[in-house]
Design an enzyme around this catalytic site. Structure first.
Site, PDB file in Angstrom:
ATOM      1  N   ASN A   1       0.812  -1.215   0.000  1.00 10.90           N
ATOM      2  CA  ASN A   1       0.000   0.000   0.000  1.00 10.90           C
ATOM      3  C   ASN A   1       0.852   1.275   0.000  1.00 10.90           C
ATOM      4  OD1 ASN A   1      -2.378   1.413  -0.034  1.00 10.90           O
ATOM      5  ND2 ASN A   1      -3.000   0.907   2.062  1.00 10.90           N
TER       6      ASN A   1
ATOM      7  N   ARG B   1     -14.294  -5.359  15.381  1.00 10.55           N
ATOM      8  CA  ARG B   1     -13.317  -4.352  15.785  1.00 10.55           C
ATOM      9  C   ARG B   1     -14.028  -3.010  15.852  1.00 10.55           C
ATOM     10  NH1 ARG B   1      -8.126  -1.941  12.401  1.00 10.55           N
ATOM     11  NH2 ARG B   1      -9.680  -0.458  11.685  1.00 10.55           N
TER      12      ARG B   1
ATOM     13  N   TYR C   1      -7.547   7.349  13.360  1.00 12.77           N
ATOM     14  CA  TYR C   1      -7.345   6.160  12.531  1.00 12.77           C
ATOM     15  C   TYR C   1      -8.597   5.270  12.582  1.00 12.77           C
ATOM     16  CZ  TYR C   1      -6.488   1.396  11.368  1.00 12.77           C
ATOM     17  OH  TYR C   1      -6.657   0.164  10.827  1.00 12.77           O
TER      18      TYR C   1
ATOM     19  N   ASP D   1      -7.767  -1.507  17.584  1.00 14.63           N
ATOM     20  CA  ASP D   1      -6.436  -1.307  16.978  1.00 14.63           C
ATOM     21  C   ASP D   1      -5.890   0.053  17.428  1.00 14.63           C
ATOM     22  OD1 ASP D   1      -4.206  -1.152  15.346  1.00 14.63           O
ATOM     23  OD2 ASP D   1      -5.262  -1.727  13.501  1.00 14.63           O
TER      24      ASP D   1
ATOM     25  N   HIS E   1      -2.995   1.163  16.440  1.00 15.50           N
ATOM     26  CA  HIS E   1      -2.254   1.642  15.269  1.00 15.50           C
ATOM     27  C   HIS E   1      -0.970   2.381  15.641  1.00 15.50           C
ATOM     28  CE1 HIS E   1      -2.250   2.370  10.859  1.00 15.50           C
ATOM     29  NE2 HIS E   1      -2.962   1.272  10.890  1.00 15.50           N
TER      30      HIS E   1
ATOM     31  N   GLU F   1      -4.620  -4.330  19.493  1.00 12.71           N
ATOM     32  CA  GLU F   1      -3.677  -4.536  18.385  1.00 12.71           C
ATOM     33  C   GLU F   1      -2.717  -3.353  18.231  1.00 12.71           C
ATOM     34  OE1 GLU F   1      -5.805  -5.084  14.740  1.00 12.71           O
ATOM     35  OE2 GLU F   1      -4.128  -4.414  13.517  1.00 12.71           O
TER      36      GLU F   1
ATOM     37  N   GLU G   1       1.230  -6.804  11.674  1.00 12.07           N
ATOM     38  CA  GLU G   1       0.798  -6.607  10.287  1.00 12.07           C
ATOM     39  C   GLU G   1       1.890  -5.966   9.432  1.00 12.07           C
ATOM     40  OE1 GLU G   1      -2.718  -4.228  11.004  1.00 12.07           O
ATOM     41  OE2 GLU G   1      -1.708  -2.431  10.314  1.00 12.07           O
TER      42      GLU G   1
ATOM     43  N   ARG H   1       0.026 -11.150  13.792  1.00 14.25           N
ATOM     44  CA  ARG H   1      -0.806 -10.574  12.727  1.00 14.25           C
ATOM     45  C   ARG H   1      -0.200 -10.687  11.341  1.00 14.25           C
ATOM     46  NH1 ARG H   1      -4.965  -8.771  11.957  1.00 14.25           N
ATOM     47  NH2 ARG H   1      -4.624  -6.578  11.506  1.00 14.25           N
TER      48      ARG H   1
ATOM     49  N   HIS I   1      -3.638 -10.380   9.135  1.00 10.69           N
ATOM     50  CA  HIS I   1      -4.044  -9.069   8.624  1.00 10.69           C
ATOM     51  C   HIS I   1      -4.962  -9.288   7.418  1.00 10.69           C
ATOM     52  CE1 HIS I   1      -2.368  -5.024   6.849  1.00 10.69           C
ATOM     53  NE2 HIS I   1      -3.456  -4.806   7.563  1.00 10.69           N
TER      54      HIS I   1
ATOM     55  N   GLU J   1      -8.859 -11.213  10.129  1.00  8.45           N
ATOM     56  CA  GLU J   1      -9.445  -9.894   9.844  1.00  8.45           C
ATOM     57  C   GLU J   1     -10.142  -9.937   8.483  1.00  8.45           C
ATOM     58  OE1 GLU J   1      -6.558  -6.761   9.299  1.00  8.45           O
ATOM     59  OE2 GLU J   1      -8.006  -5.209   9.842  1.00  8.45           O
TER      60      GLU J   1
ATOM     61  N   TRP K   1       1.597   7.224  12.140  1.00  9.88           N
ATOM     62  CA  TRP K   1       0.202   7.181  11.678  1.00  9.88           C
ATOM     63  C   TRP K   1      -0.382   5.821  12.042  1.00  9.88           C
ATOM     64  CZ3 TRP K   1      -2.281   3.941   8.078  1.00  9.88           C
ATOM     65  CH2 TRP K   1      -3.665   4.208   7.968  1.00  9.88           C
TER      66      TRP K   1
HETATM   67  O1  EZ4 Z   1      -3.852   0.561   8.352  1.00  9.31           O
HETATM   68  O2  EZ4 Z   1      -3.626  -2.142   6.031  1.00  9.31           O
HETATM   69  O3  EZ4 Z   1      -5.659  -3.735  11.092  1.00  9.31           O
HETATM   70  N1  EZ4 Z   1      -5.657  -3.138  10.054  1.00  9.31           N
HETATM   71  C1  EZ4 Z   1      -4.937  -2.066   9.785  1.00  9.31           C
HETATM   72  C2  EZ4 Z   1      -5.025  -1.526   8.387  1.00  9.31           C
HETATM   73  C3  EZ4 Z   1      -3.785  -0.773   7.949  1.00  9.31           C
HETATM   74  C4  EZ4 Z   1      -3.680  -0.807   6.447  1.00  9.31           C
HETATM   75  C5  EZ4 Z   1      -2.451  -0.045   5.943  1.00  9.31           C
HETATM   76  O4  EZ4 Z   1      -2.291  -0.238   4.579  1.00  9.31           O
HETATM   77  O5  EZ4 Z   1      -4.256  -1.571  10.638  1.00  9.31           O
HETATM   78  O6  EZ4 Z   1      -6.181  -0.726   8.277  1.00  9.31           O
HETATM   79 CO    CO Z   2      -3.951  -2.939  12.257  1.00 10.50          CO
END
Ligand code: EZ4
Ligand code: CO
Length: 402
Positions: free
Chosen positions: A37, A147, A159, A210, A212, A236, A262, A283, A312, A339, A402
């Site tokens: 991505n 989730r 996010y 998550d 993130h 997560e 992930e 993940r 993931h 997921e 991010w």
């Molecule tokens: O942000 O796959 O758990 N899922 C995630 C995703 C990631 C994307 C990034 O390309 O964290 O939404």
């Molecule tokens: Co994630």
């Protein structure tokens, strides 16, 4: 038996996907996903310029040897680009082998361990009330696990909050969107969300969240502890895991199960986390981790420490990865959860597949191979469009994760 061609197909049916198609002199072909991505074209070049020329003439049945050739033979090991290119080749070769055997892939891996693959869906909303409603809709659709991500008061773009109800796609612009992050506001809000969710729907469904990569280890420990009364299935990516040892600090403070991985590429990214039992779910998935050949080694290693899989499955992982992951999930003894972010109708049309959702589970079909194909003429109608993931800054302008 010989590989006679390997072609990279780039298509953007709503979002970008990179797919490798390997053809053999016996008419059997295989498909593998190579999507990274926001960095798609780097993998296209890695494959077209550096991998494809070495594949022509090789025996596609020698999956292990070709994996080792690409991993050891490059000299430069690991990394998201290399491991995605290897994954694409590996999955295409497993697809070919299973087609030649006349078996669905899970059968070739060792056969079925379960009837269906429990998946979790993504419920999200701009605020607490909308997120609570969204979780209710997922419960109505039959999901056993959901989730929950929500907009946070005082944070403009959190996010995980999508624009529609069923689809979420973070890669949203030709240059990265700037977002602003504040950990204090987030930490004050998240326990309230899960309190409300348990009040509204009880404890019969699995709830996940998550982080993130936004928190420090001690903040992560605090959040895990605050969420204990709401009995999450997992928390997560609660802190970045480059320093695997840092999860010790999180673990010291909470019994909330932890999931991470992930963005990992190889077993080395997870080795300390797994063998020190610092996580509960790994993940990593097919496309990011060198394909089935490598992922099943990770899973076997994890099983020694009672760490389970949680592949993931965001929308940037193409239906080819989803289909392959579902065969892996159907077989792998230490399966945890999968997921499942739904692809758009355009994407599903470009990648015809035989997996299906029913009562909170995904089921693979019985088609020989991984069961996912690519409609090349349809794919050609959607040219590549640059799209980047957002970036995050703190309120004072400093770069953050991010
Ligand atoms: O942000 O796959 O758990 N899922 C995630 C995703 C990631 C994307 C990034 O390309 O964290 O939404
Ligand atoms: Co994630």
């Amino acid at each position: 038996m010989k590989i006679i061609s390997a072609r990279v197909i780039v298509t953007c049916p709503g979002r970008n996907f990179v797919t490798l198609k390997i053809e053999t002199d016996q008419g059997v072909y295989g498909i593998g996903d190579a999507t990274l991505n926001g960095r798609e074209l780097a993998v296209v070049s890695y494959l077209e310029d550096h991998v494809v020329p070495t594949l022509i003439g090789k025996d596609p049945r020698r999956i292990e040897d070709i994996w080792q050739y690409l991993y050891r033979g490059a000299y430069w090991r690991r990394g998201p680009v290399t491991m995605r290119a290897i994954a694409a080749v590996d999955v295409a070769l497993w697809d070919i082998k299973a087609k030649m055997a006349g078996m669905p892939l899970y059968d070739l891996l060792g056969g079925r361990s379960r009837d269906g693959v429990m998946v979790y869906g993504h419920a999200n909303g701009a605020d607490l009330g909308q997120t609570v409603d969204a979780v209710g809709r997922y419960i109505d659709m039959g999901y056993k696990a959901i989730r929950a991500q929500s907009g946070v008061p005082g944070i403009a773009m959190a996010y995980g909050v999508g624009r529609g109800t069923l689809h979420y796609e973070p890669a949203d612009a030709e240059l990265p969107t700037e977002t602003v992050w504040d950990t204090t506001k987030y930490l004050n809000f998240v326990p309230k969300l899960f309190e409300k969710l348990r009040d509204a729907y009880g404890f019969d469904h699995h709830l996940l969240h998550d982080g993130h990569h936004r928190l420090t280890p001690i903040e992560a420990g605090r959040l895990g502890k605050a969420l204990e009364p709401y009995s999450l299935f997992w928390l997560e990516d609660i802190t970045p895991a480059e320093n695997q040892e840092s999860f010790k600090l999180v673990r010291q403070h909470t019994t909330t199960p932890l999931a991470v991985g992930e963005i990992f590429n190889t077993i080395w990214d997870a080795k300390d986390l797994i063998q020190n039992q610092l996580i509960d779910y790994i993940r990593m998935t097919i496309v990011g981790s060198g394909g089935l050949t490598h992922l099943r080694r990770v899973a076997d290693f994890a099983s020694l420490y009672q760490v389970r899989t949680g592949c993931h499955g965001a929308t940037d992982l193409s239906p080819v990865t989803m289909g392959t992951a579902l065969h892996f999930d159907t077989w792998v003894p230490n399966f945890g959860i999968q997921e499942y972010m739904r692809h758009t109708e355009e994407t599903d049309a470009v990648f015809p597949h035989d997996y299906r959702f029913e009562d909170g589970f995904l089921h693979v079909g019985e088609t020989p191979g991984h069961g996912v194909d690519i409609d090349e003429s349809l794919a050609a109608r959607y040219p590549y469009k640059p799209a980047y993931l957002p970036v995050a800054r703190l309120e004072d302008g400093s770069m953050w994760n991010w």
